[in-house]
Motif scaffolding. Structure first.
Motif, PDB file in Angstrom:
ATOM      1  N   GLN A  43     -12.722 -13.279 -42.650  1.00  6.73           N
ATOM      2  CA  GLN A  43     -12.295 -14.466 -43.393  1.00  6.73           C
ATOM      3  C   GLN A  43     -10.823 -14.593 -42.762  1.00  6.73           C
ATOM      4  OE1 GLN A  43     -14.139 -16.202 -45.749  1.00  6.73           O
ATOM      5  NE2 GLN A  43     -15.802 -14.818 -44.913  1.00  6.73           N
ATOM      6  N   VAL A  44     -10.693 -15.810 -42.183  1.00  7.13           N
ATOM      7  CA  VAL A  44      -9.545 -16.146 -41.294  1.00  7.13           C
ATOM      8  C   VAL A  44      -8.901 -17.316 -42.234  1.00  7.13           C
ATOM      9  CG1 VAL A  44      -8.441 -16.754 -39.276  1.00  7.13           C
ATOM     10  CG2 VAL A  44     -10.676 -15.752 -39.149  1.00  7.13           C
ATOM     11  N   PRO A  45      -7.533 -17.411 -42.543  1.00  6.20           N
ATOM     12  CA  PRO A  45      -6.687 -18.417 -43.121  1.00  6.20           C
ATOM     13  C   PRO A  45      -6.686 -19.466 -42.237  1.00  6.20           C
ATOM     14  CG  PRO A  45      -5.356 -16.566 -42.908  1.00  6.20           C
ATOM     15  CD  PRO A  45      -6.876 -15.812 -42.502  1.00  6.20           C
ATOM     16  N   VAL A  46      -6.749 -20.726 -42.792  1.00  7.76           N
ATOM     17  CA  VAL A  46      -6.538 -22.087 -42.183  1.00  7.76           C
ATOM     18  C   VAL A  46      -5.485 -22.887 -42.851  1.00  7.76           C
ATOM     19  CG1 VAL A  46      -8.910 -21.722 -41.241  1.00  7.76           C
ATOM     20  CG2 VAL A  46      -8.264 -22.862 -43.325  1.00  7.76           C
ATOM     21  N   SER A 304       2.094 -19.619 -35.025  1.00 10.99           N
ATOM     22  CA  SER A 304       1.021 -18.484 -34.923  1.00 10.99           C
ATOM     23  C   SER A 304      -0.266 -18.744 -34.817  1.00 10.99           C
ATOM     24  CB  SER A 304       1.371 -17.836 -36.558  1.00 10.99           C
ATOM     25  OG  SER A 304       0.787 -18.650 -37.598  1.00 10.99           O
ATOM     26  N   ALA A 305      -0.642 -20.073 -35.029  1.00 13.93           N
ATOM     27  CA  ALA A 305      -1.942 -20.641 -34.800  1.00 13.93           C
ATOM     28  C   ALA A 305      -2.231 -20.918 -33.063  1.00 13.93           C
ATOM     29  CB  ALA A 305      -2.119 -21.768 -35.438  1.00 13.93           C
ATOM     30  N   LEU A 306      -1.149 -20.556 -32.175  1.00 15.63           N
ATOM     31  CA  LEU A 306      -1.190 -20.900 -30.906  1.00 15.63           C
ATOM     32  C   LEU A 306      -2.005 -19.633 -30.057  1.00 15.63           C
ATOM     33  CD1 LEU A 306       1.883 -23.193 -30.148  1.00 15.63           C
ATOM     34  CD2 LEU A 306      -0.526 -23.829 -30.186  1.00 15.63           C
ATOM     35  N   ASP A 358      -4.771 -17.374 -37.537  1.00 15.91           N
ATOM     36  CA  ASP A 358      -4.879 -15.761 -37.020  1.00 15.91           C
ATOM     37  C   ASP A 358      -6.083 -16.221 -35.627  1.00 15.91           C
ATOM     38  OD1 ASP A 358      -5.058 -13.302 -35.874  1.00 15.91           O
ATOM     39  OD2 ASP A 358      -5.458 -12.386 -37.780  1.00 15.91           O
ATOM     40  N   PRO A 359      -5.505 -16.770 -34.450  1.00 12.01           N
ATOM     41  CA  PRO A 359      -6.548 -16.936 -33.495  1.00 12.01           C
ATOM     42  C   PRO A 359      -7.355 -15.862 -32.960  1.00 12.01           C
ATOM     43  CG  PRO A 359      -4.238 -17.356 -32.562  1.00 12.01           C
ATOM     44  CD  PRO A 359      -4.159 -17.013 -34.177  1.00 12.01           C
TER      45      PRO A 359
END
Length: 372
Positions: A43-46, A304-306, A358-359
């Protein structure tokens, strides 16, 4: 008689055992597949992207440089007799680093010392002759002309002594040209010659630097010079730590390079920030301008999303999957200047889309957006 199609009892038991074993293995396999299919993905936060007012700014790559860095060159011709240090060695101020063949200069020093001794002897003789002549003239035994001659010879001997001492100083200086010493405490950055090589005046032999203070050097394009000068905040990202620090002082070279059309900025780091850094490391420098007007909206994505892989910069975008709900898809984007804890997105995304924070986890098989 037994039927020809019937089998012995032991054969029938063997076939039954084998069938049971195959059925058991099949059930295990089916159970494993079901269990594997039932295992949920990470499960990844968006975050949902939106526009916000941002200020003008720019970021450039730079390098670390020692404020005190010296290239030690030969000041005399000759063969390098000894080179007592190598790259990476620590040196102390005044430490002897290299010696050029100094037999000729040693002979010059010896000759100068002999000349001084000879001039001192002639001066002592002329002084004594003048004093005797002065006494005799006071008693009236000799003429005034004899006293004038003795005085002239005495002054000439004084001048000869001064000339001999100047020659000795010159010979000593020439002797010093054959010895390279460390100008300050520091490290040897590079050696440009080896023992036995011929040294010529002006030819570099060693490069030394002091570990403190350090500075970041960045070349700003001339077209961005006005933006850099109007920046309200300048920050340097230290290598290895990712920490952004404010330089202790800044200065610029008051001219643009005619070839690259860039202006050199020198950003001196504080002692604590420069500790442990070495020259040549790459850093990033960003110039943050004044806050933009409220109608100047830009799409900003959290840093952090890159996901950066070589020349590729991308993010994992939430996409719909017909059979299993939602998942992630990697999409390439083009980014602009840093905006606080985010980065401006120039192309590849639009407002309202959701991206994974968290890519790395979003790229795993079966990853799903975390429920809010």
């Amino acid at each position: 008689m037994p039927d020809r199609l019937s089998l012995p009892r032991w054969s029938r038991r063997s076939l039954a055992s084998r069938a049971a074993a195959l059925l058991f293995v099949g059930l295990l396999s089916t159970g494993a597949v079901v269990a594997a299919g039932a295992a949920p993905g990470p499960q990844v936060p968006v975050v949902t992207l939106g526009t916000r007012p941002v200020g003008a700014g720019a970021a450039f790559d730079g390098t670390l440089q020692a404020v005190r860095q010296s290239v030690l060159s030969a000041q005399a011709s000759g063969r390098i007799a000894t080179l007592s240090v190598k790259a990476g060695d620590r040196v102390k101020a005044g430490q002897l680093l290299a010696v050029i063949d100094d037999r000729a200069t040693q002979a010059g020093v010896a000759q100068a010392q002999a000349g001084v001794a000879q001039a001192d002897a002639q001066l002592a003789n002329a002084r004594a002759a003048y004093e005797r002549t002065r006494d005799l003239r006071a008693q009236g035994f000799i003429a005034q002309a004899a006293l004038d001659t003795a005085l002239a010879q005495y002054k000439a001997a004084q001048a000869g002594t001064a000339a001999a001492r100047a020659g000795q100083t010159q010979a000593s200086v020439a002797q010093g040209f054959t010895r390279l010493t460390a100008p300050y405490d520091g490290w040897v950055l590079a050696t440009h010659a080896e023992t036995g090589a011929l040294a010529m005046p002006g030819a570099p032999i060693l490069t030394v630097y002091a570990p403190q203070p350090m500075r970041a050097v960045v070349h700003v394009p001339a077209s961005q010079q006005a933006l850099a000068q109007s920046a309200q905040k300048i920050e340097v990202q230290l290598p290895g730590t990712g920490k952004w620090v404010v330089p202790a002082s800044t200065s610029t070279v008051p001219a643009a390079d005619p070839v690259s059309q860039t202006v050199e900025w020198r950003l001196n780091l504080g002692e604590a920030d420069g500790a442990g850094q070495v020259p040549g490391q790459q850093v990033q420098v960003r110039f943050a301008g004044a806050p933009a007007a409220a109608d100047s909206q830009r799409l900003v994505v959290p840093a952090s999303a890159l996901l950066r892989r070589g020349e590729l910069t991308g993010v994992y975008v939430v996409t719909a999957r017909g059979d299993s709900g939602q998942g992630f898809a990697l999409r390439a984007v083009r980014t602009g200047a840093a905006q606080g804890d985010g980065v401006e997105v120039l192309a590849g995304l639009k407002a309202g889309e959701q991206v994974a924070l968290d890519p790395v986890r979003a790229g795993l098989s079966g990853a799903q957006p975390a429920a809010k």
